[in-house]
Scaffold this motif. Structure first.
Motif, mmCIF file in Angstrom:
data_model
loop_
_atom_site.group_PDB
_atom_site.id
_atom_site.type_symbol
_atom_site.label_atom_id
_atom_site.label_comp_id
_atom_site.label_asym_id
_atom_site.label_seq_id
_atom_site.Cartn_x
_atom_site.Cartn_y
_atom_site.Cartn_z
ATOM 1 N N PHE A 1 0.938 -1.175 0.054
ATOM 2 C CA PHE A 1 0.037 -0.012 0.042
ATOM 3 C C PHE A 1 0.924 1.308 -0.132
ATOM 4 C CE2 PHE A 1 -3.647 -2.142 2.507
ATOM 5 C CZ PHE A 1 -3.872 -2.862 1.346
ATOM 6 N N ASN A 2 1.975 1.063 0.453
ATOM 7 C CA ASN A 2 2.957 2.386 0.774
ATOM 8 C C ASN A 2 4.435 2.100 0.745
ATOM 9 O OD1 ASN A 2 4.082 4.841 1.393
ATOM 10 N ND2 ASN A 2 3.279 4.620 3.703
ATOM 11 N N PRO A 3 4.823 1.535 -0.260
ATOM 12 C CA PRO A 3 6.289 1.057 -0.345
ATOM 13 C C PRO A 3 7.444 1.925 0.206
ATOM 14 C CG PRO A 3 5.451 1.490 -2.502
ATOM 15 C CD PRO A 3 4.249 1.700 -1.612
ATOM 16 N N GLY A 4 6.923 3.194 0.242
ATOM 17 C CA GLY A 4 8.078 4.165 0.701
ATOM 18 C C GLY A 4 7.989 4.422 2.118
ATOM 19 N N GLY A 5 6.969 3.992 2.808
ATOM 20 C CA GLY A 5 6.549 3.989 4.269
ATOM 21 C C GLY A 5 8.048 3.502 5.101
ATOM 22 N N GLY A 6 8.114 4.090 6.491
ATOM 23 C CA GLY A 6 9.204 3.583 7.436
ATOM 24 C C GLY A 6 8.648 2.259 7.774
ATOM 25 N N ARG A 7 9.731 1.373 7.947
ATOM 26 C CA ARG A 7 9.417 -0.231 8.007
ATOM 27 C C ARG A 7 9.358 -0.129 9.621
ATOM 28 N NH1 ARG A 7 9.563 0.901 3.012
ATOM 29 N NH2 ARG A 7 10.449 -0.756 1.626
ATOM 30 N N ILE A 8 8.279 -0.979 9.950
ATOM 31 C CA ILE A 8 7.995 -1.633 11.415
ATOM 32 C C ILE A 8 8.413 -2.656 11.651
ATOM 33 C CG2 ILE A 8 6.183 -1.827 13.179
ATOM 34 C CD1 ILE A 8 5.878 1.000 11.608
ATOM 35 N N ALA A 9 9.617 -2.410 12.629
ATOM 36 C CA ALA A 9 10.347 -3.732 13.141
ATOM 37 C C ALA A 9 9.711 -4.358 14.230
ATOM 38 C CB ALA A 9 11.699 -3.004 13.509
ATOM 39 N N GLN A 10 9.573 -5.638 14.138
ATOM 40 C CA GLN A 10 9.067 -6.351 15.170
ATOM 41 C C GLN A 10 9.878 -7.775 15.358
ATOM 42 O OE1 GLN A 10 4.822 -5.823 13.451
ATOM 43 N NE2 GLN A 10 4.384 -5.973 15.612
ATOM 44 N N THR B 1 15.022 4.868 3.581
ATOM 45 C CA THR B 1 16.047 5.399 3.292
ATOM 46 C C THR B 1 17.239 4.665 4.305
ATOM 47 O OG1 THR B 1 15.763 7.145 4.281
ATOM 48 C CG2 THR B 1 15.326 7.299 1.893
ATOM 49 N N ASP B 2 17.152 4.749 5.456
ATOM 50 C CA ASP B 2 18.206 4.489 6.280
ATOM 51 C C ASP B 2 18.185 2.865 6.348
ATOM 52 O OD1 ASP B 2 18.719 7.116 7.326
ATOM 53 O OD2 ASP B 2 16.744 7.064 8.340
ATOM 54 N N SER B 3 17.077 2.113 6.085
ATOM 55 C CA SER B 3 17.333 0.704 5.954
ATOM 56 C C SER B 3 18.200 0.390 4.949
ATOM 57 C CB SER B 3 16.046 0.010 5.984
ATOM 58 O OG SER B 3 15.307 0.214 4.929
ATOM 59 N N TYR B 4 17.945 1.021 3.630
ATOM 60 C CA TYR B 4 18.999 0.758 2.673
ATOM 61 C C TYR B 4 20.282 1.133 3.027
ATOM 62 C CZ TYR B 4 14.985 -0.771 -0.351
ATOM 63 O OH TYR B 4 14.007 -1.233 -1.058
ATOM 64 N N SER B 5 20.642 2.183 3.655
ATOM 65 C CA SER B 5 21.940 2.581 3.953
ATOM 66 C C SER B 5 22.429 1.354 4.595
ATOM 67 C CB SER B 5 22.042 3.962 5.040
ATOM 68 O OG SER B 5 21.365 4.701 4.250
ATOM 69 N N LEU B 6 21.909 0.773 5.729
ATOM 70 C CA LEU B 6 22.248 -0.471 6.439
ATOM 71 C C LEU B 6 22.701 -1.668 5.554
ATOM 72 C CD1 LEU B 6 19.928 -0.619 9.631
ATOM 73 C CD2 LEU B 6 22.118 0.543 9.512
ATOM 74 N N GLU C 1 19.275 -2.963 -7.466
ATOM 75 C CA GLU C 1 18.517 -4.217 -7.358
ATOM 76 C C GLU C 1 17.157 -3.758 -6.683
ATOM 77 O OE1 GLU C 1 20.751 -6.929 -4.959
ATOM 78 O OE2 GLU C 1 22.772 -6.708 -5.886
ATOM 79 N N TYR C 2 16.904 -2.655 -6.218
ATOM 80 C CA TYR C 2 15.633 -2.241 -5.692
ATOM 81 C C TYR C 2 15.055 -1.232 -6.248
ATOM 82 C CZ TYR C 2 18.151 -4.637 -1.806
ATOM 83 O OH TYR C 2 18.898 -5.454 -0.945
ATOM 84 N N ASP C 3 13.549 -1.271 -6.259
ATOM 85 C CA ASP C 3 12.922 -0.297 -6.709
ATOM 86 C C ASP C 3 12.612 1.265 -5.835
ATOM 87 O OD1 ASP C 3 11.059 1.262 -8.430
ATOM 88 O OD2 ASP C 3 9.223 -0.029 -7.771
ATOM 89 N N ILE C 4 13.781 2.089 -5.845
ATOM 90 C CA ILE C 4 13.573 3.307 -5.481
ATOM 91 C C ILE C 4 13.800 4.540 -6.224
ATOM 92 C CG2 ILE C 4 15.035 4.340 -3.556
ATOM 93 C CD1 ILE C 4 16.325 1.850 -2.887
ATOM 94 N N ASN D 1 20.973 11.234 9.538
ATOM 95 C CA ASN D 1 20.222 10.427 8.612
ATOM 96 C C ASN D 1 20.506 10.675 7.394
ATOM 97 O OD1 ASN D 1 17.966 11.922 8.382
ATOM 98 N ND2 ASN D 1 17.500 11.966 10.225
ATOM 99 N N ALA D 2 19.957 9.709 6.530
ATOM 100 C CA ALA D 2 20.055 9.844 5.030
ATOM 101 C C ALA D 2 19.484 10.778 4.577
ATOM 102 C CB ALA D 2 19.630 8.438 4.533
ATOM 103 N N GLN D 3 18.494 11.493 5.299
ATOM 104 C CA GLN D 3 17.500 12.533 4.793
ATOM 105 C C GLN D 3 17.959 13.665 5.380
ATOM 106 O OE1 GLN D 3 13.560 11.673 3.088
ATOM 107 N NE2 GLN D 3 13.486 10.197 4.652
ATOM 108 N N GLY D 4 18.852 13.921 6.305
ATOM 109 C CA GLY D 4 19.168 15.224 7.088
ATOM 110 C C GLY D 4 18.174 15.933 7.524
ATOM 111 N N GLU D 5 17.139 15.043 8.079
ATOM 112 C CA GLU D 5 15.991 15.690 8.859
ATOM 113 C C GLU D 5 15.695 15.293 10.253
ATOM 114 O OE1 GLU D 5 12.734 14.569 6.428
ATOM 115 O OE2 GLU D 5 13.196 16.201 4.712
#
Length: 308
Positions: free
Chosen positions: A139-148, A160-165, A184-187, A251-255
């Motif tokens: 639904f929202n591929p660019g949203g921040g990932r929920i780590a569980q 953006t930061d997960s890809y930096s990792l 390799e990724y759709d960004i 962070n990767a976006q400087g925000e």
């Protein structure tokens, strides 16, 4: 129900809309400004007081909402990220004497009253200081990932930061290897450049994993998570202000990320998530084409209601 005041973030430029004549949140969805639709749904769910954080084309936002009672405004002078925008709004709430919980949402997101009710019920029925809505990644591929992990909500990590990792885990940390991996990724190209610039500047200090609420995650593990953030929260006002004031922008976006404050609340007090299973329960837009799609959806629904 304890009083919950809504903080709506309406200061952004919405540059992808290619229309500077108004603010993005004021753009009409089947004849009604998007922000007004969202507020009407919040009223239906029992929220009656609102604080709109305005900036770009502030007068247009105020004009769009001039016939709705219970709205106050706070001005964000500079665009420094969602964390800064939320701090402007939450600080204004405290000055107005509001010390309880705040429902924080983006002004251009049309959230169903059912979702709002579920969030408020979860917050009131638990001891956590943060509850947030999540959606499935498609639904929202660019949203921040929920780590569980093992059913425990550990936090939110920006895409953006997960890809930096992921780039940080590479043995060969060169521009060419970074570019090959990102391919390799759709960004989209704008975010890809931010990730690349950030990683090149970080060099050997680039992280390959992150600890969230005491659990360590790699970038690949975070990218495998099924749910993403919708930037829709209920938080304790006092605790959220305390955490946002500690934040930086490394962070990767400087925000200044609001998600970093939510993560701090999650680590200290725990958090709950409410999955949104139907895409139509939270709609937004970033382009004129997407605005038309959302508007057409509401036109169809409202026509059906008229015929009942």
């Amino acid at each position: 129900m304890k009083e919950i005041v809504a903080v709506l973030l309406c200061a952004g430029k919405g540059s992808r809309m290619n229309d500077d004549s108004t603010n993005k949140v004021c753009m009409e969805v089947n004849g009604i400004p998007a922000v007004k639709r969202s507020i009407l749904n919040m009223k239906k769910a029992g929220i009656d007081r609102f604080l709109c954080v305005v900036g770009h084309r502030a007068e247009k936002v105020m004009e769009s909402l001039c016939d709705i009672e219970g709205i106050a405004y706070a001005y964000q002078a500079e665009q420094k990220g969602t964390g800064n925008a939320a701090l402007v709004g939450l600080s204004a709430l405290k000055k107005l004497g509001c010390k309880g919980a705040a429902f924080i949402a983006m002004g251009d997101k049309i959230i169903s009253s059912d979702v709002i009710e579920k969030l408020t019920e979860e917050y009131e029925g638990s001891d956590v200081k943060a509850v947030f809505a999540v959606q499935k990644k498609p639904f929202n591929p660019g949203g921040g990932r929920i780590a569980q992990r093992d059913g425990k909500v550990c936090g939110i990590y920006e895409m953006t930061d997960s890809y930096s990792l992921i780039l940080g885990s590479l043995d060969n940390k060169t521009k060419e290897s970074f570019e090959d991996k990102l391919a390799e990724y759709d960004i989209n190209e704008k975010k890809k450049k931010k990730i690349l610039d950030y990683c090149l500047e970080a060099g050997d200090s680039l992280k390959s994993s992150v600890v969230l609420a005491g659990e360590r995650f790699s970038g690949e593990q975070i990218e495998s998570m099924p749910y993403v953030n919708t930037a829709t929260y209920i938080v304790d006002t006092t605790e959220a202000i305390r955490e946002i004031k500690k934040l930086g922008s490394d962070n990767a976006q400087g925000e200044v990320y609001l998600t970093d404050a939510v993560n701090a609340l999650t680590e200290r007090f725990g958090a709950s998530v409410i999955p949104i299973e139907k895409k139509e329960d939270m709609l937004t837009f970033a382009t004129q084409e997407e605005l038309k799609e959302v508007s057409d959806y509401f036109a169809s629904i409202e026509k059906e209601q008229e015929n009942i």
